[in-house]
Design a protein around this motif. Structure first.
Motif, PDB file in Angstrom:
ATOM      1  N   LEU A  33      24.991  14.080   8.957  1.00  0.00           N
ATOM      2  CA  LEU A  33      25.081  15.454   9.285  1.00  0.00           C
ATOM      3  C   LEU A  33      25.873  16.226  10.153  1.00  0.00           C
ATOM      4  CD1 LEU A  33      23.632  18.011   7.868  1.00  0.00           C
ATOM      5  CD2 LEU A  33      21.733  17.878   9.510  1.00  0.00           C
ATOM      6  N   CYS A  34      25.521  15.795  11.566  1.00  0.00           N
ATOM      7  CA  CYS A  34      26.470  16.395  12.603  1.00  0.00           C
ATOM      8  C   CYS A  34      27.978  16.067  12.497  1.00  0.00           C
ATOM      9  CB  CYS A  34      26.098  15.544  14.033  1.00  0.00           C
ATOM     10  SG  CYS A  34      24.289  16.189  14.438  1.00  0.00           S
ATOM     11  N   THR A  35      28.273  14.889  11.999  1.00  0.00           N
ATOM     12  CA  THR A  35      29.875  14.653  11.797  1.00  0.00           C
ATOM     13  C   THR A  35      30.316  15.463  10.745  1.00  0.00           C
ATOM     14  OG1 THR A  35      29.220  12.204  12.141  1.00  0.00           O
ATOM     15  CG2 THR A  35      31.338  12.798  11.055  1.00  0.00           C
ATOM     16  N   ARG A  36      29.660  15.647   9.601  1.00  0.00           N
ATOM     17  CA  ARG A  36      29.881  16.528   8.675  1.00  0.00           C
ATOM     18  C   ARG A  36      30.075  18.129   9.034  1.00  0.00           C
ATOM     19  NH1 ARG A  36      25.813  16.354   4.364  1.00  0.00           N
ATOM     20  NH2 ARG A  36      25.648  14.120   4.826  1.00  0.00           N
ATOM     21  N   LEU A  37      29.301  18.714  10.015  1.00  0.00           N
ATOM     22  CA  LEU A  37      29.437  19.929  10.417  1.00  0.00           C
ATOM     23  C   LEU A  37      30.530  20.040  11.380  1.00  0.00           C
ATOM     24  CD1 LEU A  37      25.555  20.542  11.528  1.00  0.00           C
ATOM     25  CD2 LEU A  37      27.021  21.539   9.575  1.00  0.00           C
ATOM     26  N   ILE A  38      30.881  19.002  12.268  1.00  0.00           N
ATOM     27  CA  ILE A  38      32.073  19.206  12.912  1.00  0.00           C
ATOM     28  C   ILE A  38      33.240  19.203  12.345  1.00  0.00           C
ATOM     29  CG2 ILE A  38      33.375  17.611  14.742  1.00  0.00           C
ATOM     30  CD1 ILE A  38      30.439  16.882  15.980  1.00  0.00           C
ATOM     31  N   VAL A  39      33.398  18.262  11.283  1.00  0.00           N
ATOM     32  CA  VAL A  39      34.518  18.217  10.498  1.00  0.00           C
ATOM     33  C   VAL A  39      34.873  19.632   9.575  1.00  0.00           C
ATOM     34  CG1 VAL A  39      35.647  17.346   8.277  1.00  0.00           C
ATOM     35  CG2 VAL A  39      34.581  15.835   9.996  1.00  0.00           C
ATOM     36  N   LYS A  40      33.681  20.398   9.143  1.00  0.00           N
ATOM     37  CA  LYS A  40      33.529  21.631   8.608  1.00  0.00           C
ATOM     38  C   LYS A  40      34.190  22.515   9.395  1.00  0.00           C
ATOM     39  CE  LYS A  40      31.047  23.360   5.031  1.00  0.00           C
ATOM     40  NZ  LYS A  40      29.645  23.479   4.680  1.00  0.00           N
ATOM     41  N   LYS A  41      33.525  22.655  10.523  1.00  0.00           N
ATOM     42  CA  LYS A  41      33.913  23.530  11.497  1.00  0.00           C
ATOM     43  C   LYS A  41      35.409  23.359  12.051  1.00  0.00           C
ATOM     44  CE  LYS A  41      31.196  24.352  14.808  1.00  0.00           C
ATOM     45  NZ  LYS A  41      30.384  24.388  15.960  1.00  0.00           N
ATOM     46  N   SER A  42      36.153  21.961  12.236  1.00  0.00           N
ATOM     47  CA  SER A  42      37.534  22.051  12.401  1.00  0.00           C
ATOM     48  C   SER A  42      38.280  22.275  11.397  1.00  0.00           C
ATOM     49  CB  SER A  42      37.532  20.455  12.790  1.00  0.00           C
ATOM     50  OG  SER A  42      39.003  19.940  13.167  1.00  0.00           O
ATOM     51  N   ASN A  43      37.990  21.957  10.255  1.00  0.00           N
ATOM     52  CA  ASN A  43      38.745  22.184   9.009  1.00  0.00           C
ATOM     53  C   ASN A  43      38.917  23.710   8.906  1.00  0.00           C
ATOM     54  OD1 ASN A  43      39.388  19.764   8.194  1.00  0.00           O
ATOM     55  ND2 ASN A  43      37.904  19.618   6.761  1.00  0.00           N
ATOM     56  N   PHE A  44      37.708  24.649   9.166  1.00  0.00           N
ATOM     57  CA  PHE A  44      37.945  25.891   9.195  1.00  0.00           C
ATOM     58  C   PHE A  44      38.803  26.557  10.336  1.00  0.00           C
ATOM     59  CE2 PHE A  44      36.289  30.407  10.265  1.00  0.00           C
ATOM     60  CZ  PHE A  44      36.412  30.869   8.827  1.00  0.00           C
ATOM     61  N   LYS A  45      38.680  26.123  11.390  1.00  0.00           N
ATOM     62  CA  LYS A  45      39.459  26.534  12.539  1.00  0.00           C
ATOM     63  C   LYS A  45      40.997  25.977  12.361  1.00  0.00           C
ATOM     64  CE  LYS A  45      39.518  25.775  17.651  1.00  0.00           C
ATOM     65  NZ  LYS A  45      39.171  24.967  18.736  1.00  0.00           N
ATOM     66  N   HIS A  46      41.340  25.074  11.624  1.00  0.00           N
ATOM     67  CA  HIS A  46      42.839  24.775  11.632  1.00  0.00           C
ATOM     68  C   HIS A  46      42.967  24.954  10.082  1.00  0.00           C
ATOM     69  CE1 HIS A  46      42.488  23.408  15.665  1.00  0.00           C
ATOM     70  NE2 HIS A  46      41.589  22.722  15.490  1.00  0.00           N
ATOM     71  N   LYS A  47      42.609  25.805   9.353  1.00  0.00           N
ATOM     72  CA  LYS A  47      42.737  25.998   8.035  1.00  0.00           C
ATOM     73  C   LYS A  47      44.345  26.233   7.579  1.00  0.00           C
ATOM     74  CE  LYS A  47      40.623  28.706   4.481  1.00  0.00           C
ATOM     75  NZ  LYS A  47      39.564  29.903   4.102  1.00  0.00           N
ATOM     76  N   GLU A  48      45.048  27.056   8.261  1.00  0.00           N
ATOM     77  CA  GLU A  48      46.441  27.057   7.977  1.00  0.00           C
ATOM     78  C   GLU A  48      47.191  25.694   8.318  1.00  0.00           C
ATOM     79  OE1 GLU A  48      49.814  29.042   6.623  1.00  0.00           O
ATOM     80  OE2 GLU A  48      47.560  29.677   6.500  1.00  0.00           O
ATOM     81  N   LYS A  49      46.946  24.933   9.376  1.00  0.00           N
ATOM     82  CA  LYS A  49      47.528  23.866   9.689  1.00  0.00           C
ATOM     83  C   LYS A  49      47.561  22.789   8.708  1.00  0.00           C
ATOM     84  CE  LYS A  49      47.553  20.412  13.562  1.00  0.00           C
ATOM     85  NZ  LYS A  49      46.947  19.816  14.654  1.00  0.00           N
ATOM     86  N   ARG A  50      46.214  22.638   8.212  1.00  0.00           N
ATOM     87  CA  ARG A  50      45.726  21.602   6.959  1.00  0.00           C
ATOM     88  C   ARG A  50      46.590  22.069   5.874  1.00  0.00           C
ATOM     89  NH1 ARG A  50      43.514  19.495  10.916  1.00  0.00           N
ATOM     90  NH2 ARG A  50      41.187  19.126  11.126  1.00  0.00           N
ATOM     91  N   ARG A  51      46.568  23.273   5.414  1.00  0.00           N
ATOM     92  CA  ARG A  51      47.358  23.671   4.154  1.00  0.00           C
ATOM     93  C   ARG A  51      48.980  23.509   4.365  1.00  0.00           C
ATOM     94  NH1 ARG A  51      50.564  27.490   2.357  1.00  0.00           N
ATOM     95  NH2 ARG A  51      51.092  28.477   4.194  1.00  0.00           N
ATOM     96  N   LYS A  52      49.485  23.723   5.636  1.00  0.00           N
ATOM     97  CA  LYS A  52      50.743  23.230   5.812  1.00  0.00           C
ATOM     98  C   LYS A  52      50.940  21.786   5.611  1.00  0.00           C
ATOM     99  CE  LYS A  52      51.981  27.010   8.531  1.00  0.00           C
ATOM    100  NZ  LYS A  52      52.621  27.557   9.775  1.00  0.00           N
ATOM    101  N   GLN A  53      50.246  21.048   6.132  1.00  0.00           N
ATOM    102  CA  GLN A  53      50.146  19.524   6.057  1.00  0.00           C
ATOM    103  C   GLN A  53      50.093  19.132   4.636  1.00  0.00           C
ATOM    104  OE1 GLN A  53      46.924  18.405   8.685  1.00  0.00           O
ATOM    105  NE2 GLN A  53      48.345  17.940  10.310  1.00  0.00           N
ATOM    106  N   LYS A  54      49.220  19.629   3.935  1.00  0.00           N
ATOM    107  CA  LYS A  54      48.973  19.192   2.525  1.00  0.00           C
ATOM    108  C   LYS A  54      50.334  19.388   1.555  1.00  0.00           C
ATOM    109  CE  LYS A  54      43.962  19.409   2.056  1.00  0.00           C
ATOM    110  NZ  LYS A  54      43.081  20.045   1.245  1.00  0.00           N
ATOM    111  N   LEU A  55      50.889  20.852   2.056  1.00  0.00           N
ATOM    112  CA  LEU A  55      52.111  20.969   1.102  1.00  0.00           C
ATOM    113  C   LEU A  55      53.316  20.353   1.733  1.00  0.00           C
ATOM    114  CD1 LEU A  55      53.375  23.338  -0.374  1.00  0.00           C
ATOM    115  CD2 LEU A  55      53.739  24.832   1.481  1.00  0.00           C
TER     116      LEU A  55
END
Length: 72
Positions: A33-55
């Motif tokens: 649960l804690c790991t999931r929350l940390i990953v979710k927070k990180s993905n939200f914080k770096h949303k644009e960076k993740r989108r660029k990486q996927k693209l």
């Protein structure tokens, strides 16, 4: 058997921890649960960076992705 989660500071059953080969007890030091929350927070914080990486990945591997998907 129980293990202590370093994030939520609770004793939890070992089934609530993911496996990791580098630790002595072969379990992650944070519960799922804690790991999931940390990953979710990180993905939200770096949303644009993740989108660029996927693209970038999709553009450089489009042909390979089509073959894997069976849409040749």
């Amino acid at each position: 058997m129980n293990k202590f989660c370093i994030k939520c500071k609770l004793d939890k059953n070992v089934s609530e921890f993911t496996k990791v080969s580098r630790n002595i007890d072969r379990l992650h030091n944070m519960c799922r649960l804690c790991t999931r929350l940390i990953v979710k927070k990180s993905n939200f914080k770096h949303k644009e960076k993740r989108r660029k990486q996927k693209l970038f990945y999709y553009q450089n591997n489009a042909e390979e992705n089509l073959i894997k998907g069976g849409r040749e």
